[in-house]
Scaffold this motif. Structure first.
Motif, PDB file in Angstrom:
ATOM      1  N   THR A   1       0.822  -1.051   0.047  1.00 15.48           N
ATOM      2  CA  THR A   1      -0.011   0.131  -0.142  1.00 15.48           C
ATOM      3  C   THR A   1       0.688   1.234   0.153  1.00 15.48           C
ATOM      4  OG1 THR A   1      -0.245   0.165   2.468  1.00 15.48           O
ATOM      5  CG2 THR A   1      -1.671  -1.148   1.371  1.00 15.48           C
TER       6      THR A   1
ATOM      7  N   HIS B   1      -4.818 -12.781  10.889  1.00 17.86           N
ATOM      8  CA  HIS B   1      -3.116 -12.491  10.930  1.00 17.86           C
ATOM      9  C   HIS B   1      -2.479 -13.327  12.343  1.00 17.86           C
ATOM     10  CE1 HIS B   1       0.559 -10.666   9.664  1.00 17.86           C
ATOM     11  NE2 HIS B   1       0.853 -10.259  10.855  1.00 17.86           N
TER      12      HIS B   1
ATOM     13  N   SER C   1      -4.709  -8.376   5.438  1.00 14.39           N
ATOM     14  CA  SER C   1      -3.404  -7.383   6.227  1.00 14.39           C
ATOM     15  C   SER C   1      -3.700  -6.229   5.174  1.00 14.39           C
ATOM     16  CB  SER C   1      -2.115  -7.923   5.887  1.00 14.39           C
ATOM     17  OG  SER C   1      -1.942  -9.096   6.860  1.00 14.39           O
ATOM     18  N   GLY C   2      -4.864  -5.487   5.122  1.00 21.41           N
ATOM     19  CA  GLY C   2      -5.036  -4.249   4.175  1.00 21.41           C
ATOM     20  C   GLY C   2      -4.274  -3.100   4.434  1.00 21.41           C
ATOM     21  N   HIS C   3      -3.707  -3.025   5.506  1.00 19.84           N
ATOM     22  CA  HIS C   3      -3.028  -1.925   6.030  1.00 19.84           C
ATOM     23  C   HIS C   3      -1.345  -1.938   5.131  1.00 19.84           C
ATOM     24  CE1 HIS C   3      -1.621  -4.665   8.582  1.00 19.84           C
ATOM     25  NE2 HIS C   3      -0.471  -4.221   9.372  1.00 19.84           N
ATOM     26  N   LEU C   4      -1.041  -3.150   4.723  1.00 20.33           N
ATOM     27  CA  LEU C   4       0.121  -3.509   4.140  1.00 20.33           C
ATOM     28  C   LEU C   4       0.110  -3.810   2.765  1.00 20.33           C
ATOM     29  CD1 LEU C   4       1.841  -6.025   6.814  1.00 20.33           C
ATOM     30  CD2 LEU C   4       2.567  -3.799   6.472  1.00 20.33           C
ATOM     31  N   THR C   5      -0.979  -4.516   2.345  1.00 25.24           N
ATOM     32  CA  THR C   5      -0.725  -4.972   0.982  1.00 25.24           C
ATOM     33  C   THR C   5      -2.233  -4.715   0.183  1.00 25.24           C
ATOM     34  OG1 THR C   5      -0.432  -6.776  -0.454  1.00 25.24           O
ATOM     35  CG2 THR C   5      -1.344  -7.528   1.620  1.00 25.24           C
TER      36      THR C   5
ATOM     37  N   PRO D   1       0.815   4.219   1.752  1.00 24.93           N
ATOM     38  CA  PRO D   1       1.316   4.515   3.076  1.00 24.93           C
ATOM     39  C   PRO D   1       2.381   3.740   3.646  1.00 24.93           C
ATOM     40  CG  PRO D   1      -1.199   4.847   2.967  1.00 24.93           C
ATOM     41  CD  PRO D   1      -0.642   4.173   1.583  1.00 24.93           C
ATOM     42  N   MET D   2       2.086   2.330   3.727  1.00 20.54           N
ATOM     43  CA  MET D   2       3.343   1.579   4.128  1.00 20.54           C
ATOM     44  C   MET D   2       4.375   1.702   3.164  1.00 20.54           C
ATOM     45  SD  MET D   2       3.501   0.123   6.773  1.00 20.54           S
ATOM     46  CE  MET D   2       1.878  -0.228   7.217  1.00 20.54           C
TER      47      MET D   2
END
Length: 328
Positions: free
Chosen positions: A201, A265, A233-237, A203-204
């Motif tokens: 993503t 997770h 893991s939507g904040h990462l990928t 931001p990450m």
């Protein structure tokens, strides 16, 4: 008996042992921001280890991050550690510099994730087995230098991947990083990061640029990759749960992939007993995962050991399976 409690036998029918856990142990490390703290857990009886019955195969366990204060340290992952040690492994858990328990200043070199230092911690532990043996009652002469494995969850899985042969480009100087350690003969990657590039993503990618260049084409060490069927893991990928299979699909064999049904997770709650941040608590799943990972490492480290085949039959086959396994 809770499903997460170590059973009296493992998947191959061997009796389990009471466990001795010693912590904190301190290794003076002048070239590190703080000295290296660790926990060592081992079986009290020698009957578990194949071969001469005294030498213990070793699992180096790298913790993840997360919101809790102590799980991201030598104090985490008791549901896995207890069973691994009961079934014959010496488990060594360092507290990495990224741990919230250390509360290092944000300007500390390598912050916030200390990805390079994490891998270096594991190499240091192997270098200093003699000191670790001397510090733990009953351990002198027992760590098997020829049978060392690494395991890690989440960010710890990234650490394990680097030691198993995964690569990345250092975002600070543009150099290609190779932290593979040939002394490590097998690995377990639990809910680990997948490939970089456009899978991360935005931001990450900005916050943790080292993730954007991760590659697995040279991760040749035998490895069991574990992913949760619902670990988006939507904040990462942007790739969803399939991203966590990349260390299997993009790496050369020999590899095995365990997909845990319905798992997110936390894979059922492996980071600690009754952890509030676990979104998919399932003690039976955690117990099955502990048995499967223990069996996999036994069968890689000891060529004549059938524990992996038996564990797959028990936990990843049939209508009551906790997951499915594929190999290459």
């Amino acid at each position: 008996m809770p499903a997460s409690t170590p059973r009296t036998t493992d998947a191959a029918g061997r009796p389990s042992s009471p466990v001795l856990s010693v912590a904190p142990l301190m290794l003076p490390t002048p070239d590190r921001a703080v000295d290296l703290e660790l926990r060592v857990s081992l079986p009290l009886t020698a009957a578990q280890a194949p071969g001469d019955g005294n030498r213990l195969p070793v699992i180096l366990l790298s913790h993840g991050q997360g919101h809790s204060n102590n799980l991201s340290s030598l104090n985490g992952y008791a549901p896995l550690v207890a069973l691994w040690a009961a079934h014959g492994f010496a488990v060594i858990q360092p507290t990495h510099l990224s741990s919230t328990t250390l509360d290092l200043p944000p300007e500390t070199p390598g912050a916030p994730m200390h990805w390079r230092s994490r891998a270096e911690d594991m190499a240091r532990l192997i270098d200093r087995f003699d000191e670790i043996e001397a510090a733990v009652p009953g351990l002198a002469g027992r760590l098997d230098r020829e049978r060392i494995a690494v395991a890690g969850h989440s960010m710890g899985a990234h650490t394990a991947g680097l030691l198993l042969g995964a690569s990345l480009t250092d975002p600070d100087d543009g150099t290609e990083v190779n932290l593979a350690d040939p002394r490590i003969k097998a690995g377990v990657v639990l809910a680990g990061p997948g490939r970089g590039g456009d899978a991360i993503t935005p931001p990450m990618a900005e916050a943790l640029p080292f993730l954007t260049t991760t590659g697995f084409s040279r991760m040749a060490t035998p490895t069991l990759v574990v992913r949760g069927e619902k670990d988006a893991s939507g904040h990462l990928t942007v790739m969803g749960p399939d991203w966590h299979a990349d260390p299997y699909t993009l790496a050369p064999g020999p590899k095995s992939l365990l997909t845990l049904f319905e798992a997110e997770h936390g894979l059922g709650g492996i980071s600690g007993y009754d952890v509030a941040e676990t979104t998919d608590e399932n003690p039976a799943r955690v117990a099955a995962l502990a048995h499967l990972t223990s069996a996999y490492l036994r069968s890689v480290l000891y060529a004549d050991d059938s524990a992996w085949r038996k564990a797959v039959e028990a936990h990843a086959s049939g209508p009551d399976a906790f997951g499915r396994v594929e190999s290459k």
